[in-house]
Write an enzyme that holds these catalytic residues in place. Structure first.
Site, short mmCIF file in Angstrom:
data_model
loop_
_atom_site.label_atom_id
_atom_site.label_comp_id
_atom_site.label_asym_id
_atom_site.label_seq_id
_atom_site.Cartn_x
_atom_site.Cartn_y
_atom_site.Cartn_z
N LEU A 128 55.60 -13.18 0.56
CA LEU A 128 55.77 -12.09 -0.40
C LEU A 128 56.17 -12.64 -1.76
CD1 LEU A 128 57.56 -9.58 1.97
CD2 LEU A 128 55.29 -9.28 0.97
N VAL A 169 51.77 -13.03 -5.39
CA VAL A 169 50.50 -12.48 -4.92
C VAL A 169 50.73 -11.44 -3.82
CG1 VAL A 169 48.27 -13.02 -3.87
CG2 VAL A 169 49.28 -14.58 -5.56
N ALA A 175 53.37 -9.57 -3.30
CA ALA A 175 53.86 -8.34 -3.92
C ALA A 175 52.73 -7.62 -4.65
CB ALA A 175 55.00 -8.67 -4.89
N LYS A 199 43.99 -22.45 -0.17
CA LYS A 199 42.90 -23.43 -0.31
C LYS A 199 43.16 -24.69 0.51
CE LYS A 199 45.34 -23.50 -4.43
NZ LYS A 199 45.73 -22.17 -4.83
N GLU A 206 38.51 -15.54 -0.14
CA GLU A 206 38.04 -15.42 -1.53
C GLU A 206 39.06 -15.92 -2.54
OE1 GLU A 206 35.79 -15.43 -4.16
OE2 GLU A 206 34.74 -13.97 -2.91
N LYS A 212 39.67 -26.87 -3.74
CA LYS A 212 38.70 -25.81 -4.05
C LYS A 212 37.27 -26.34 -4.01
CE LYS A 212 42.15 -23.39 -6.85
NZ LYS A 212 42.79 -23.36 -8.19
N GLY A 262 47.33 -16.08 -10.93
CA GLY A 262 48.16 -14.97 -11.36
C GLY A 262 48.16 -13.84 -10.35
#
Lengths: 434, 434
Positions: free
Chosen positions: B16, B19, B21, B112, B136, B212, B309
């Site tokens: 939590l 991201v 949240a 990742k 994703e 990635k 973000g």
């Protein structure tokens, strides 16, 4: 993938132009790759087109030939997924869509006119029968923008979608800018080079862009596709002088399809616009397409690629076929079709934005006073203004950009300009898109 | 959607931070929209994090609290889709993934490192039990690039994927260029502004980009994720002088993740590269990410957006959740996981391309002859060469770019340069990516 062991995609392809032939080529060339990605075999069973004898550069002898496209979706055809590449909002394309979806057979199409016009009816039918309905190739060619909006960005409330959606128009505008040529000259050349159709109306008058924009609006905002009420202007009247002034002011002229949430409601429109040269979309040149999506969580994402042509369009069709193979369904137009809201568009006179206005006037005392008086009375505030050109031909240009205002005020201003004795021709107005 | 009437997505969220949240906020804010797009309700049932008392700006009181994340996937939890936002390639993230997928429960992750390291094992497991597995958010934040590669472009044989995949590095390189600052100074400032971590190794040494890139290689080419054999260089050694020369030569320096089909096989690598300023990817500035995909049918498509973000990453997680809700499955890593080929990477010494080389040398007669002799003997052909700088500090710069050559020749050349008496410091080499 044990549950898919008994699955097989059996295609019927209607329409064997460039894109249809491209799809056949890909399926033949990448059979193993496609089966691996689909999780099941993908085969062509039957094809249909107007002229059986035409050489399409692919061997079609292994497939059933069907003269009437609708027969691809008939019970005996053996087809379980129809690919429609005929085109046109009605006629055989619509008949085939209704037949396939009514029977619960999947329907993949590149037909923007069909989806923009009958999308709701077809999606309702598809959701009733459980038939897949996909149309990635209908918008922006090879760019998977339908998938991005319907799926990838589905967690966002979409704020706006802006796109360069017609490669012909962008090609013409790019050449006008780079070579300083007039619209008619570039169009003629583009027709000779195959970048524009013999009858270019559909492209250059913005109709093609409007079809695509109507589809994007539906996916973005859950509204019924509404091509009837979509204000549409093309690029016929873009003059080299406006391209020059755009450059001087830090803009570039692009034909945009825009759909956006505003305080008044959803605004959807197609028109040439001035975009700042630093914006990503301003730097999309030639026949390339681009779409800029703003969502409340993701912020801005940008998608660019070829908007037309055999390979890119066939790529999008293949993406849809493989989606169906993988069993992806869900609401066909992003939300259940029966829950689509009426489009109820905000009239363009309520659009709030900034504007570019160009006037040709007599170079005489008092002109500037006349013009600024009208602007003041209509509450249109000037952001920049310049006067240019010699009066040798009896007129000079006055070019101005406005602060944010409502379009009704700009329209009233332009009406009044037209009646001024000093104004020599109908004023030019272009919306500025930030 | 009658067949989905009884479906409901019941989420367990592990982790939590920002991201996590963000995902909770989106689900609460857009409940109706999400249900419409999913075709079924989406609810949070349970959450888990290390510190229960921390204020996360969201009310979690309606959800079950689970101390041990793995319990989210236990039989009694009631959860049917786990969202993993813990991070790390092993530990609780891996344990939770194995538990969920082993029980046939869907698993959505932004991790990742987990997918790059254990992706094959997890995909095999998911395909055995039929559990959805989605990631994703693991690559390029809010840009739906995984979906584009796995689905939208699935009809293409992919030729190459190039990406700016780490916002911190691109932010640093952008500021170095715009402000003429040294790497260390910008890094320090970026740390204070929150654009770089206190321990920035993961970002600036290219490890994050490598994770990635390994995932993109798997999706593009059907090879096993192979982080172990992925040549990785970061941006620590980029000097302002190279940024200056890049500009002069018409390039910009970007940290790229590249995976491409070559005559020798598949080449996957992470390193700073010179990219021509007119290329789309060169104009991606600040923390923005971008991915350029070339496919045999679609040609080139470009994807841009925020790479990190709360909002962008949560947007990607939501896209996956909604995918699972709509029942989209198919091969988890693009092709059935058991059919993934060993990565068998082409060693970077076999890379064919053009190169930028910078030398600091004594400004004395014969230097140029010494250098060009080495180049000639190693079969490295010069495309451009310039000598610059005063000899006041006892050295001048010689900068050259090469025609296409193989990296082994460049490496041999650099080794020999190092032994030349006139060469004052280790030569700098950057690959040029067209």
């Amino acid at each position: 993938m044990s549950k898919q062991d008994d699955r097989k995609i059996i295609l019927g392809i209607a329409g064997l132009g460039t894109v249809g032939a491209g799809v056949v080529k890909i399926i033949e060339k990448h059979k193993a790759l496609i089966a691996a990605r689909a999780g099941c075999p993908v085969e062509i069973k039957a094809v249909s087109a107007r002229d059986r004898s035409r050489d399409r550069g692919v061997d079609l002898s292994a497939y059933d030939w069907v003269d009437n496209a609708v027969d691809l979706a008939e019970e005996g055809s053996g087809v379980n997924l129809v690919v429609e590449l005929i085109g046109g909002s009605d006629g055989p394309a619509l008949a085939l869509a209704r037949k396939a979806l009514g029977r619960g057979i999947g329907f993949v199409t590149a037909n923007k006119a069909l989806i923009a016009t009958h999308g709701k009816e077809l999606a309702v039918l598809a959701e009733e029968t459980g038939a897949p309905l996909k149309f990635e190739a209908a918008v922006a060619g090879g760019i998977p923008i339908i998938k991005a909006l319907r799926e990838g960005l589905a967690g966002n409330a979409i704020e706006s979608v802006r796109g360069i959606l017609n490669g012909t128009c962008n090609y013409i505008l790019t050449r006008m800018e780079h070579e300083g040529l007039a619209f008619d000259d570039v169009l003629k050349d583009a027709q000779q080079l195959g970048y524009a159709e013999a009858d270019p109306t559909f492209d250059i008058d913005g109709i093609d862009t409007a079809h695509k924009t109507a589809i994007l609006a539906t996916l973005a905002f859950g509204t019924e596709p509404d091509i009837e009420n979509l204000p549409t202007e093309g690029i016929r009247n873009i003059a080299p002088v406006d391209i020059e002034y755009a450059k001087e002011l830090g803009y570039r002229i692009k034909l945009l399809g825009v759909t956006q949430q505003t305080a008044e409601g959803i605004e959807t429109r197609v028109h040439p616009a001035m975009v700042p040269t630093r914006a990503a979309i301003a730097n999309v040149m030639g026949p390339t397409n681009a779409v800029v999506v703003n969502g409340d969580a993701v912020g801005q994402t940008v998608y660019e690629g070829a908007g037309a042509g055999e390979g890119p369009t066939a790529s999008a069709v293949m993406g849809d076929i493989l989606d169906v193979a993988r069993g992806a369904e869900g609401p066909r137009l992003g939300v259940p079709a029966t829950s689509l809201k009426p489009s109820n568009p905000v009239p363009v006179v309520k659009h709030r934005g900034t504007y570019y206005i160009r006037l040709r006037v007599n170079d005489q005392p008092g002109v500037m006073a006349d013009i600024t008086k009208v602007l003041a009375e209509e509450n249109v505030s000037i952001e920049s203004m310049l006067q240019r050109g010699s009066a040798s031909d009896g007129g000079v240009y006055i070019v101005l950009t406005t602060h944010e205002t409502v379009e009704a005020s700009v329209a009233a201003t332009l009406d009044r300009f037209t009646t001024l004795q000093c104004v020599l021709e109908t004023p030019t107005m272009l919306r500025i898109e930030a």
